[in-house]
Scaffold this motif. Structure first.
Motif, PDB file in Angstrom:
ATOM      1  N   ARG A 229       0.817  -1.209   0.000  1.00 34.73           N
ATOM      2  CA  ARG A 229       0.000   0.000   0.000  1.00 34.73           C
ATOM      3  C   ARG A 229       0.853   1.263   0.000  1.00 34.73           C
ATOM      4  O   ARG A 229       0.599   2.204  -0.750  1.00 34.73           O
ATOM      5  CB  ARG A 229      -0.927   0.012   1.210  1.00 34.73           C
ATOM      6  N   ASN A 230       1.865   1.284   0.852  1.00 38.25           N
ATOM      7  CA  ASN A 230       2.676   2.494   0.978  1.00 38.25           C
ATOM      8  C   ASN A 230       3.417   2.813  -0.311  1.00 38.25           C
ATOM      9  O   ASN A 230       3.610   3.984  -0.652  1.00 38.25           O
ATOM     10  CB  ASN A 230       3.653   2.365   2.140  1.00 38.25           C
ATOM     11  N   PHE A 231       3.846   1.770  -1.047  1.00 40.76           N
ATOM     12  CA  PHE A 231       4.552   2.055  -2.298  1.00 40.76           C
ATOM     13  C   PHE A 231       3.598   2.631  -3.338  1.00 40.76           C
ATOM     14  O   PHE A 231       3.936   3.585  -4.045  1.00 40.76           O
ATOM     15  CB  PHE A 231       5.232   0.807  -2.859  1.00 40.76           C
ATOM     16  N   ILE A 232       2.398   2.076  -3.443  1.00 36.24           N
ATOM     17  CA  ILE A 232       1.432   2.602  -4.410  1.00 36.24           C
ATOM     18  C   ILE A 232       1.031   4.034  -4.045  1.00 36.24           C
ATOM     19  O   ILE A 232       0.902   4.902  -4.911  1.00 36.24           O
ATOM     20  CB  ILE A 232       0.184   1.694  -4.482  1.00 36.24           C
ATOM     21  N   LEU A 233       0.871   4.292  -2.733  1.00 35.06           N
ATOM     22  CA  LEU A 233       0.410   5.594  -2.280  1.00 35.06           C
ATOM     23  C   LEU A 233       1.518   6.631  -2.222  1.00 35.06           C
ATOM     24  O   LEU A 233       1.406   7.724  -2.779  1.00 35.06           O
ATOM     25  CB  LEU A 233      -0.228   5.451  -0.894  1.00 35.06           C
ATOM     26  N   PHE A 234       2.631   6.300  -1.565  1.00 30.29           N
ATOM     27  CA  PHE A 234       3.701   7.261  -1.344  1.00 30.29           C
ATOM     28  C   PHE A 234       4.781   7.207  -2.424  1.00 30.29           C
ATOM     29  O   PHE A 234       5.415   8.203  -2.733  1.00 30.29           O
ATOM     30  CB  PHE A 234       4.354   7.038   0.031  1.00 30.29           C
ATOM     31  N   GLY A 235       5.010   6.007  -2.978  1.00 30.75           N
ATOM     32  CA  GLY A 235       6.019   5.865  -4.032  1.00 30.75           C
ATOM     33  C   GLY A 235       5.562   6.438  -5.351  1.00 30.75           C
ATOM     34  O   GLY A 235       6.370   6.709  -6.236  1.00 30.75           O
ATOM     35  N   LYS A 236       4.247   6.593  -5.507  1.00 28.19           N
ATOM     36  CA  LYS A 236       3.643   7.195  -6.704  1.00 28.19           C
ATOM     37  C   LYS A 236       4.173   6.590  -8.004  1.00 28.19           C
ATOM     38  O   LYS A 236       4.722   7.294  -8.862  1.00 28.19           O
ATOM     39  CB  LYS A 236       3.862   8.710  -6.703  1.00 28.19           C
ATOM     40  N   PRO A 237       4.027   5.254  -8.183  1.00 27.34           N
ATOM     41  CA  PRO A 237       4.450   4.654  -9.453  1.00 27.34           C
ATOM     42  C   PRO A 237       3.675   5.248 -10.620  1.00 27.34           C
ATOM     43  O   PRO A 237       2.527   5.675 -10.468  1.00 27.34           O
ATOM     44  CB  PRO A 237       4.126   3.167  -9.266  1.00 27.34           C
ATOM     45  N   ASP A 238       4.301   5.280 -11.787  1.00 29.03           N
ATOM     46  CA  ASP A 238       3.650   5.830 -12.974  1.00 29.03           C
ATOM     47  C   ASP A 238       2.524   4.935 -13.471  1.00 29.03           C
ATOM     48  O   ASP A 238       1.550   5.421 -14.040  1.00 29.03           O
ATOM     49  CB  ASP A 238       4.691   6.043 -14.074  1.00 29.03           C
ATOM     50  N   VAL A 239       2.689   3.629 -13.272  1.00 31.84           N
ATOM     51  CA  VAL A 239       1.651   2.648 -13.627  1.00 31.84           C
ATOM     52  C   VAL A 239       1.675   1.543 -12.567  1.00 31.84           C
ATOM     53  O   VAL A 239       2.754   1.118 -12.150  1.00 31.84           O
ATOM     54  CB  VAL A 239       1.885   2.012 -15.019  1.00 31.84           C
ATOM     55  N   THR A 240       0.495   1.090 -12.157  1.00 34.79           N
ATOM     56  CA  THR A 240       0.400  -0.086 -11.298  1.00 34.79           C
ATOM     57  C   THR A 240      -0.249  -1.207 -12.096  1.00 34.79           C
ATOM     58  O   THR A 240      -1.380  -1.056 -12.571  1.00 34.79           O
ATOM     59  CB  THR A 240      -0.422   0.200 -10.032  1.00 34.79           C
ATOM     60  N   VAL A 241       0.483  -2.298 -12.268  1.00 36.13           N
ATOM     61  CA  VAL A 241      -0.046  -3.475 -12.956  1.00 36.13           C
ATOM     62  C   VAL A 241      -0.573  -4.439 -11.892  1.00 36.13           C
ATOM     63  O   VAL A 241       0.166  -4.866 -11.009  1.00 36.13           O
ATOM     64  CB  VAL A 241       1.032  -4.175 -13.811  1.00 36.13           C
ATOM     65  N   ILE A 242      -1.865  -4.742 -11.961  1.00 36.60           N
ATOM     66  CA  ILE A 242      -2.490  -5.636 -10.997  1.00 36.60           C
ATOM     67  C   ILE A 242      -2.645  -7.006 -11.652  1.00 36.60           C
ATOM     68  O   ILE A 242      -3.378  -7.152 -12.634  1.00 36.60           O
ATOM     69  CB  ILE A 242      -3.865  -5.117 -10.558  1.00 36.60           C
ATOM     70  N   VAL A 243      -1.914  -7.987 -11.136  1.00 36.82           N
ATOM     71  CA  VAL A 243      -1.941  -9.338 -11.703  1.00 36.82           C
ATOM     72  C   VAL A 243      -2.992 -10.158 -10.958  1.00 36.82           C
ATOM     73  O   VAL A 243      -2.953 -10.268  -9.728  1.00 36.82           O
ATOM     74  CB  VAL A 243      -0.569 -10.014 -11.595  1.00 36.82           C
ATOM     75  N   VAL A 244      -3.953 -10.714 -11.702  1.00 39.50           N
ATOM     76  CA  VAL A 244      -5.000 -11.528 -11.087  1.00 39.50           C
ATOM     77  C   VAL A 244      -5.039 -12.902 -11.733  1.00 39.50           C
ATOM     78  O   VAL A 244      -4.586 -13.091 -12.866  1.00 39.50           O
ATOM     79  CB  VAL A 244      -6.392 -10.860 -11.200  1.00 39.50           C
ATOM     80  N   ASP A 245      -5.591 -13.865 -11.005  1.00 41.03           N
ATOM     81  CA  ASP A 245      -5.755 -15.233 -11.482  1.00 41.03           C
ATOM     82  C   ASP A 245      -7.094 -15.322 -12.198  1.00 41.03           C
ATOM     83  O   ASP A 245      -8.158 -15.203 -11.574  1.00 41.03           O
ATOM     84  CB  ASP A 245      -5.699 -16.184 -10.281  1.00 41.03           C
ATOM     85  N   ALA A 246      -7.055 -15.512 -13.509  1.00 39.38           N
ATOM     86  CA  ALA A 246      -8.286 -15.543 -14.301  1.00 39.38           C
ATOM     87  C   ALA A 246      -9.208 -16.684 -13.898  1.00 39.38           C
ATOM     88  O   ALA A 246     -10.425 -16.599 -14.085  1.00 39.38           O
ATOM     89  CB  ALA A 246      -7.945 -15.645 -15.795  1.00 39.38           C
ATOM     90  N   SER A 247      -8.649 -17.748 -13.316  1.00 38.28           N
ATOM     91  CA  SER A 247      -9.473 -18.891 -12.918  1.00 38.28           C
ATOM     92  C   SER A 247     -10.121 -18.682 -11.548  1.00 38.28           C
ATOM     93  O   SER A 247     -10.969 -19.460 -11.132  1.00 38.28           O
ATOM     94  CB  SER A 247      -8.632 -20.176 -12.902  1.00 38.28           C
TER      95      SER A 247
END
Length: 257
Positions: free
Chosen positions: A103-121
């Protein structure tokens, strides 16, 4: 819904062939964009990471934490991308070190893009984390991984409808066989450069009393931190008594360097 400035996915990208990707391994100095890789455990996230960067990666611990971090890099077109593999987690409510780091990296690190990997099954159980991340960031791509497993189980997913409902690009992949990886690379590039503008789904059905409190807090947060993209999510966490977010508001951790 997300808005595409040019043609979507790979159609308009001049680097849409496989040769556009150059795996840089740990050579990630002077990167143009930072990409966070998030997801539940056992979604094939590490396989996606290796497909993008090569098998070489820089590993170590997050500052002050025993949680392992992995970083790697790749170039696409004339841009260099630093990829940060976040700990696998089911939530961002910060009840464990893994959740706090992600959470802290997404919020405070402010990445340019967040890729969310999910299990399609097992898509339904993955969506809780997806929706939490979309409350924080405006620039995300859903990597619908393990499509081969979903097909084996005769599960069909309408990725176009899912993209419309989530307001972000959805890219079906089978990372083990590299299927869909090139389209994922192109889409990350387009989101990072603003060719694709995401309009992520946000929770709206909130009781009136709570919504009024959120709006008042948002006003105060935005006065202190102009142009902050996630004031509503921060307000929700303040109302929930999240000590980490309370501390961040006090110390000014939201200020962009």
């Amino acid at each position: 819904m997300m808005q595409t400035v040019t043609k979507s996915a790979c159609e308009s990208c001049e680097h849409s062939n496989a040769s556009g990707l150059k795996k840089l391994g740990i050579n990630i100095d002077n990167s143009d964009f930072v990409v966070a890789l998030a997801g539940n455990p056992n979604t094939g996230k590490s396989t996606v990471f290796n497909a993008l960067t090569g098998l070489r990666q820089h590993t170590g611990n997050w500052p002050g934490k025993t949680v392992t971090r992995a970083e790697g890099g790749y170039s696409f077109g004339d841009k260099k991308y630093k990829l940060v593999d976040l700990p696998g987690t089911y939530s961002l409510l910060s009840t464990s070190q893994d959740e706090e780091v992600a959470r802290n990296f997404i919020l405070f690190g402010k990445p340019d893009v967040t890729v969310i990997v999910v299990d399609a099954s097992r898509l339904e159980r993955n969506l809780n984390l997806v929706l939490q991340i979309l409350e924080i960031t405006d620039k995300a791509v859903l990597c619908l991984n393990l499509m081969d497993e979903a097909k084996r189980m005769e599960i069909e997913i309408d990725d176009r409808t899912l993209a419309r409902d989530l307001g972000i690009p959805v890219i079906p992949t089978s990372a083990r066989s590299k299927e869909g990886i090139q389209q994922l690379i192109s889409t990350i590039h387009q989101v990072a450069t603003g060719e694709i503008i995401c309009k992520p789904h946000r929770i709206k059905n909130v009781p009136k009393q709570i919504n009024n409190a959120i709006e008042k807090l948002c006003t105060e947060i935005e006065k202190e931190y102009p142009n902050i993209p996630n004031s509503r999510w921060i307000a929700l966490r303040l109302l929930d008594g999240d000590e980490r977010i309370i501390e961040a508001v006090k110390t000014g951790e939201f200020i962009t360097e």
